[in-house]
Design a protein around this motif. Structure first.
Motif, PDB file in Angstrom:
ATOM      1  N   LYS A   1      -0.213   9.289  -0.777  1.00 26.54           N
ATOM      2  CA  LYS A   1       0.621   9.697  -1.914  1.00 26.54           C
ATOM      3  C   LYS A   1       1.728   8.686  -2.189  1.00 26.54           C
ATOM      4  O   LYS A   1       1.967   8.312  -3.348  1.00 26.54           O
ATOM      5  CB  LYS A   1       1.227  11.074  -1.653  1.00 26.54           C
ATOM      6  CG  LYS A   1       2.153  11.540  -2.764  1.00 26.54           C
ATOM      7  CD  LYS A   1       2.734  12.907  -2.463  1.00 26.54           C
ATOM      8  CE  LYS A   1       3.727  13.322  -3.541  1.00 26.54           C
ATOM      9  NZ  LYS A   1       4.312  14.666  -3.282  1.00 26.54           N
ATOM     10  N   GLU A   2       2.418   8.227  -1.161  1.00 23.87           N
ATOM     11  CA  GLU A   2       3.517   7.289  -1.366  1.00 23.87           C
ATOM     12  C   GLU A   2       3.009   5.970  -1.945  1.00 23.87           C
ATOM     13  O   GLU A   2       3.676   5.349  -2.779  1.00 23.87           O
ATOM     14  CB  GLU A   2       4.266   7.036  -0.060  1.00 23.87           C
ATOM     15  CG  GLU A   2       5.430   6.052  -0.185  1.00 23.87           C
ATOM     16  CD  GLU A   2       6.415   6.415  -1.286  1.00 23.87           C
ATOM     17  OE1 GLU A   2       6.952   5.474  -1.914  1.00 23.87           O
ATOM     18  OE2 GLU A   2       6.648   7.621  -1.518  1.00 23.87           O
ATOM     19  N   GLU A   3       1.818   5.545  -1.518  1.00 19.83           N
ATOM     20  CA  GLU A   3       1.251   4.327  -2.095  1.00 19.83           C
ATOM     21  C   GLU A   3       0.954   4.528  -3.576  1.00 19.83           C
ATOM     22  O   GLU A   3       1.168   3.625  -4.395  1.00 19.83           O
ATOM     23  CB  GLU A   3      -0.029   3.920  -1.361  1.00 19.83           C
ATOM     24  CG  GLU A   3      -0.586   2.604  -1.879  1.00 19.83           C
ATOM     25  CD  GLU A   3      -1.839   2.157  -1.152  1.00 19.83           C
ATOM     26  OE1 GLU A   3      -2.225   0.990  -1.330  1.00 19.83           O
ATOM     27  OE2 GLU A   3      -2.437   2.985  -0.431  1.00 19.83           O
ATOM     28  N   CYS A   4       0.479   5.715  -3.939  1.00 22.29           N
ATOM     29  CA  CYS A   4       0.242   6.032  -5.349  1.00 22.29           C
ATOM     30  C   CYS A   4       1.533   5.925  -6.150  1.00 22.29           C
ATOM     31  O   CYS A   4       1.567   5.353  -7.243  1.00 22.29           O
ATOM     32  CB  CYS A   4      -0.355   7.431  -5.483  1.00 22.29           C
ATOM     33  SG  CYS A   4      -0.610   7.962  -7.187  1.00 22.29           S
ATOM     34  N   MET A   5       2.612   6.475  -5.604  1.00 24.21           N
ATOM     35  CA  MET A   5       3.892   6.412  -6.296  1.00 24.21           C
ATOM     36  C   MET A   5       4.351   4.957  -6.452  1.00 24.21           C
ATOM     37  O   MET A   5       4.817   4.539  -7.515  1.00 24.21           O
ATOM     38  CB  MET A   5       4.952   7.211  -5.529  1.00 24.21           C
ATOM     39  CG  MET A   5       4.664   8.696  -5.394  1.00 24.21           C
ATOM     40  SD  MET A   5       4.505   9.555  -6.985  1.00 24.21           S
ATOM     41  CE  MET A   5       2.722   9.876  -7.012  1.00 24.21           C
ATOM     42  N   LYS A   6       4.192   4.169  -5.395  1.00 23.39           N
ATOM     43  CA  LYS A   6       4.664   2.788  -5.400  1.00 23.39           C
ATOM     44  C   LYS A   6       3.846   1.900  -6.331  1.00 23.39           C
ATOM     45  O   LYS A   6       4.406   1.083  -7.088  1.00 23.39           O
ATOM     46  CB  LYS A   6       4.612   2.227  -3.969  1.00 23.39           C
ATOM     47  CG  LYS A   6       4.976   0.747  -3.877  1.00 23.39           C
ATOM     48  CD  LYS A   6       4.796   0.229  -2.453  1.00 23.39           C
ATOM     49  CE  LYS A   6       5.047  -1.269  -2.388  1.00 23.39           C
ATOM     50  NZ  LYS A   6       4.811  -1.814  -1.016  1.00 23.39           N
TER      51      LYS A   6
END
Length: 234
Positions: free
Chosen positions: A38-43
């Motif tokens: 999820k955090e990679e998606c946000m980034k």
């Protein structure tokens, strides 16, 4: 155009990893795969998309201070009530800019991104039968005015007409006007691939978007002038 005040996170361009993530999500559209990423998606996807939308909006607002412009950036999550057998996450993400808030059927400037391509331009999605009737009457009553408007948009531009026609033609107004008079979904824009040299990687993409939106603004104004905002409400 004057220099934009740095009041928001700067857009620095999308990357190859943006494309790769959207491709991987397309083939792994499930919560088990997404949650640890999820955090990679946000980034890689959502924060750059939001920065692009906000910077584009601010530049457009500087060019048109008399207008109130609303930005909508999509969420990565699909509506759980409308999955239709698809995964819970969007594999195409976008933002829109328009002059009215809420869910109304008005023309919008847009930018969208998926792993196979990116697009930007102006669309009039899900216009009502009443709206399209008003639009057709405007074209039919002054065809030369509308043709001149198309000439101004088409001069020196990379934008393509991608209008979706009705299954049955309403009327034959000739080759030039038929794609507009007989369309049920209006879409004019640029379609690009994830290849070197495309503006999707360029930090100056907001400038390119504003230039395209300005080119399409006469058509945008034409629709708003003939179909006042109160006709967009269901």
């Amino acid at each position: 155009m004057t220099a934009m005040k740095k009041t928001i996170e700067t857009f620095n361009g999308f990357t190859d990893r943006t494309q790769q993530f959207l491709e991987e999500l397309t083939y792994n559209n499930n919560r088990e795969w997404f949650r640890p990423r999820k955090e990679e998606c946000m980034k890689e996807v959502m924060r750059p998309l939001e920065a692009l939308g906000r910077e584009t909006k601010e530049r457009l607002a500087e060019a048109h201070p008399e207008r109130e412009i609303f930005l909508h950036v999509c969420r990565i999550y699909r509506d759980a009530r409308r999955l239709g057998g698809r995964g819970p996450y969007k594999t195409e993400v976008w933002f829109t800019l328009k002059e009215t808030g809420g869910k109304v059927r008005c023309p919008t400037f847009y930018f969208s991104l998926k792993w196979t391509e990116f697009t930007y331009g102006m669309e009039w999605y899900a216009a009502s039968a009443k709206q399209m009737e008003i639009f057709r009457k405007a074209i039919e009553s002054a065809p030369r005015t509308f043709t001149a408007l198309l000439d101004s948009i088409g001069a020196g531009t990379e934008l393509d007409v991608m209008n979706v026609p009705y299954q049955r033609r309403k009327k034959d107004l000739g080759e030039r006007l038929n794609p507009w008079y007989n369309c049920r979904y209006l879409d004019v824009g640029y379609v690009g691939d994830w290849v070197e040299g495309e503006p999707v990687y360029d930090p100056d993409l907001p400038l390119r978007l504003v230039e395209a939106y300005e080119k399409l603004d006469p058509l945008y104004r034409y629709i708003l002038d003939h179909c006042p905002l109160d006709t967009y409400r269901d």
